[in-house]
Design a protein around this motif. Structure first.
Motif, PDB file in Angstrom:
ATOM      1  N   VAL A   1     -76.574 -10.951  10.328  1.00  0.00           N
ATOM      2  CA  VAL A   1     -77.868 -10.633   9.767  1.00  0.00           C
ATOM      3  C   VAL A   1     -78.698 -12.189   9.164  1.00  0.00           C
ATOM      4  N   PRO A   2     -79.744 -12.267   9.579  1.00  0.00           N
ATOM      5  CA  PRO A   2     -80.509 -13.532   9.107  1.00  0.00           C
ATOM      6  C   PRO A   2     -80.763 -13.426   7.607  1.00  0.00           C
ATOM      7  N   ALA A   3     -80.383 -14.620   7.153  1.00  0.00           N
ATOM      8  CA  ALA A   3     -80.958 -14.827   5.591  1.00  0.00           C
ATOM      9  C   ALA A   3     -82.503 -14.712   5.397  1.00  0.00           C
ATOM     10  N   ILE A   4     -82.667 -14.015   3.899  1.00  0.00           N
ATOM     11  CA  ILE A   4     -83.944 -14.006   3.612  1.00  0.00           C
ATOM     12  C   ILE A   4     -84.377 -15.134   2.682  1.00  0.00           C
ATOM     13  N   GLU A   5     -85.459 -15.638   2.749  1.00  0.00           N
ATOM     14  CA  GLU A   5     -85.618 -16.835   1.947  1.00  0.00           C
ATOM     15  C   GLU A   5     -86.763 -15.981   1.033  1.00  0.00           C
ATOM     16  N   LEU A   6     -86.801 -16.400  -0.037  1.00  0.00           N
ATOM     17  CA  LEU A   6     -87.506 -15.748  -1.256  1.00  0.00           C
ATOM     18  C   LEU A   6     -89.076 -16.529  -1.211  1.00  0.00           C
ATOM     19  N   GLY A   7     -88.944 -17.641  -0.641  1.00  0.00           N
ATOM     20  CA  GLY A   7     -90.539 -18.279  -0.869  1.00  0.00           C
ATOM     21  C   GLY A   7     -91.471 -17.721   0.161  1.00  0.00           C
ATOM     22  N   HIS A   8     -90.852 -17.475   1.233  1.00  0.00           N
ATOM     23  CA  HIS A   8     -91.799 -17.024   2.319  1.00  0.00           C
ATOM     24  C   HIS A   8     -91.871 -15.490   2.672  1.00  0.00           C
ATOM     25  N   ARG A   9     -92.912 -14.817   2.428  1.00  0.00           N
ATOM     26  CA  ARG A   9     -92.985 -13.527   2.367  1.00  0.00           C
ATOM     27  C   ARG A   9     -94.158 -13.020   3.537  1.00  0.00           C
ATOM     28  N   GLU A  10     -93.835 -12.239   4.142  1.00  0.00           N
ATOM     29  CA  GLU A  10     -94.875 -11.754   5.147  1.00  0.00           C
ATOM     30  C   GLU A  10     -95.785 -10.897   4.277  1.00  0.00           C
ATOM     31  N   ALA A  11     -96.881 -10.791   4.893  1.00  0.00           N
ATOM     32  CA  ALA A  11     -98.220  -9.987   4.006  1.00  0.00           C
ATOM     33  C   ALA A  11     -98.205  -8.729   4.587  1.00  0.00           C
ATOM     34  N   ALA A  12     -98.407  -7.719   3.637  1.00  0.00           N
ATOM     35  CA  ALA A  12     -98.229  -6.470   3.816  1.00  0.00           C
ATOM     36  C   ALA A  12     -99.520  -6.154   5.109  1.00  0.00           C
ATOM     37  N   PRO A  13     -99.094  -5.060   5.725  1.00  0.00           N
ATOM     38  CA  PRO A  13    -100.264  -4.966   6.865  1.00  0.00           C
ATOM     39  C   PRO A  13    -101.493  -4.589   6.667  1.00  0.00           C
ATOM     40  N   GLY A  14    -102.012  -4.161   5.307  1.00  0.00           N
ATOM     41  CA  GLY A  14    -103.695  -4.002   5.117  1.00  0.00           C
ATOM     42  C   GLY A  14    -104.086  -5.159   4.034  1.00  0.00           C
ATOM     43  N   LYS A  15    -103.321  -6.089   3.656  1.00  0.00           N
ATOM     44  CA  LYS A  15    -103.819  -7.089   2.524  1.00  0.00           C
ATOM     45  C   LYS A  15    -103.991  -8.385   3.211  1.00  0.00           C
ATOM     46  N   PRO A  16    -105.118  -9.029   3.116  1.00  0.00           N
ATOM     47  CA  PRO A  16    -105.346 -10.560   3.374  1.00  0.00           C
ATOM     48  C   PRO A  16    -104.344 -11.648   2.765  1.00  0.00           C
ATOM     49  N   SER A  17    -104.237 -12.439   3.459  1.00  0.00           N
ATOM     50  CA  SER A  17    -103.257 -13.479   2.639  1.00  0.00           C
ATOM     51  C   SER A  17    -104.105 -14.364   1.822  1.00  0.00           C
ATOM     52  N   ARG A  18    -103.371 -14.767   0.968  1.00  0.00           N
ATOM     53  CA  ARG A  18    -103.877 -15.651  -0.271  1.00  0.00           C
ATOM     54  C   ARG A  18    -104.645 -16.941   0.061  1.00  0.00           C
ATOM     55  N   ALA A  19    -104.042 -17.590   1.199  1.00  0.00           N
ATOM     56  CA  ALA A  19    -104.646 -18.891   1.826  1.00  0.00           C
ATOM     57  C   ALA A  19    -106.217 -18.338   2.149  1.00  0.00           C
ATOM     58  N   ARG A  20    -106.429 -17.386   3.028  1.00  0.00           N
ATOM     59  CA  ARG A  20    -107.386 -16.972   3.562  1.00  0.00           C
ATOM     60  C   ARG A  20    -108.573 -16.752   2.373  1.00  0.00           C
ATOM     61  N   LEU A  21    -108.087 -15.963   1.313  1.00  0.00           N
ATOM     62  CA  LEU A  21    -108.916 -15.729   0.152  1.00  0.00           C
ATOM     63  C   LEU A  21    -109.492 -17.163  -0.632  1.00  0.00           C
ATOM     64  N   ILE A  22    -108.554 -17.929  -0.728  1.00  0.00           N
ATOM     65  CA  ILE A  22    -108.825 -19.246  -1.398  1.00  0.00           C
ATOM     66  C   ILE A  22    -109.774 -19.984  -0.409  1.00  0.00           C
ATOM     67  N   GLY A  23    -109.863 -19.865   0.858  1.00  0.00           N
ATOM     68  CA  GLY A  23    -110.551 -20.729   1.875  1.00  0.00           C
ATOM     69  C   GLY A  23    -111.788 -19.848   1.653  1.00  0.00           C
ATOM     70  N   VAL A  24    -112.113 -18.767   1.763  1.00  0.00           N
ATOM     71  CA  VAL A  24    -113.287 -18.054   1.458  1.00  0.00           C
ATOM     72  C   VAL A  24    -113.953 -18.557   0.206  1.00  0.00           C
ATOM     73  N   VAL A  25    -113.482 -18.289  -0.795  1.00  0.00           N
ATOM     74  CA  VAL A  25    -113.874 -18.567  -1.970  1.00  0.00           C
ATOM     75  C   VAL A  25    -114.449 -20.224  -2.008  1.00  0.00           C
ATOM     76  N   ALA A  26    -113.408 -21.106  -1.392  1.00  0.00           N
ATOM     77  CA  ALA A  26    -113.974 -22.529  -1.362  1.00  0.00           C
ATOM     78  C   ALA A  26    -115.180 -22.613  -0.730  1.00  0.00           C
ATOM     79  N   VAL A  27    -115.192 -22.091   0.450  1.00  0.00           N
ATOM     80  CA  VAL A  27    -116.455 -22.322   1.413  1.00  0.00           C
ATOM     81  C   VAL A  27    -117.679 -21.722   0.563  1.00  0.00           C
ATOM     82  N   GLY A  28    -117.735 -20.476  -0.087  1.00  0.00           N
ATOM     83  CA  GLY A  28    -118.682 -19.892  -0.942  1.00  0.00           C
ATOM     84  C   GLY A  28    -119.292 -20.943  -1.992  1.00  0.00           C
ATOM     85  N   ALA A  29    -118.122 -21.456  -2.594  1.00  0.00           N
ATOM     86  CA  ALA A  29    -118.552 -22.505  -3.919  1.00  0.00           C
ATOM     87  C   ALA A  29    -119.237 -23.563  -3.194  1.00  0.00           C
TER      88      ALA A  29
END
Length: 185
Positions: free
Chosen positions: A9-37
């Motif tokens: 079984v492959p090992a699970i790394e704690l720092g890298h998580r996959e996004a849940a299927p209906g939620k946007p990722s944080r990087a995309r949210l930060i990008g949208v806020v930065a472009v708006g600002a």
């Protein structure tokens, strides 16, 4: 605590998580806020530049309007000066006309009473020109100009053409006061 490890079984790394299927990722949210600002900042900078230019134009217009007000005051003062000059001239002319009308009315009243006007009411300061047989038009106009000068009021100067080398008219004044001009050949 016990850990179970399975080598397949492959090992699970704690720092890298996959996004849940209906939620946007944080990087995309930060990008949208930065472009708006960034967009809001650009609009604010553009508005500030236009506001600064508008304020400068307004200051320039106020300075020009202030100069216009000073110009208007100078023109108004000059118009008042000219108006006062004309008004004083009109008052002087009105006074002269009233004086002359008074003299004329007095003369008419004396004529109605049957009194001779020329003998009883000589013009003050006016010397009667002597009756000369060789009097010319130029001499008569010069005598008329000199006659009104002594009564304290300015004589109206008439524009008389300068006499030619040989004036061709002779002024004749009769004893009743009438003046005739006779052509000389």
């Amino acid at each position: 605590m016990t850990m179970i490890s399975e080598p397949d079984v492959p090992a699970i790394e704690l720092g890298h998580r996959e996004a849940a299927p209906g939620k946007p990722s944080r990087a995309r949210l930060i990008g949208v806020v930065a472009v708006g600002a960034l967009l809001v900042t650009a609009v604010n900078v553009t508005a500030a530049i236009y506001l600064y230019r508008g304020v400068n134009d307004l200051k320039t217009m106020e300075a020009r309007l202030e100069q216009l007000g000073q110009f208007e005051q100078r023109i108004g003062a000059r118009i008042d000066t000219v108006n006062n000059g004309f008004q004083s001239r009109f008052e002087t002319l009105d006074h002269q006309l009233q004086t002359n009308f008074g003299r004329i009315n007095g003369s008419i009243a004396k004529l109605e009473q049957g009194q001779p006007v020329a003998a009883s009411d000589p013009a003050p300061g006016a010397a009667e020109p002597a009756l000369l047989d060789n009097t010319t038009v130029a001499d008569a106009s010069a005598a008329d100009e000199g006659a009104g000068a002594g009564d304290g009021q300015p004589a109206f100067k008439r524009k008389v053409a300068p006499p030619g080398p040989n004036p061709s008219y002779q002024r004749i004044q009769q004893p009743d006061g009438k003046v005739y001009y006779k052509k000389i050949n």
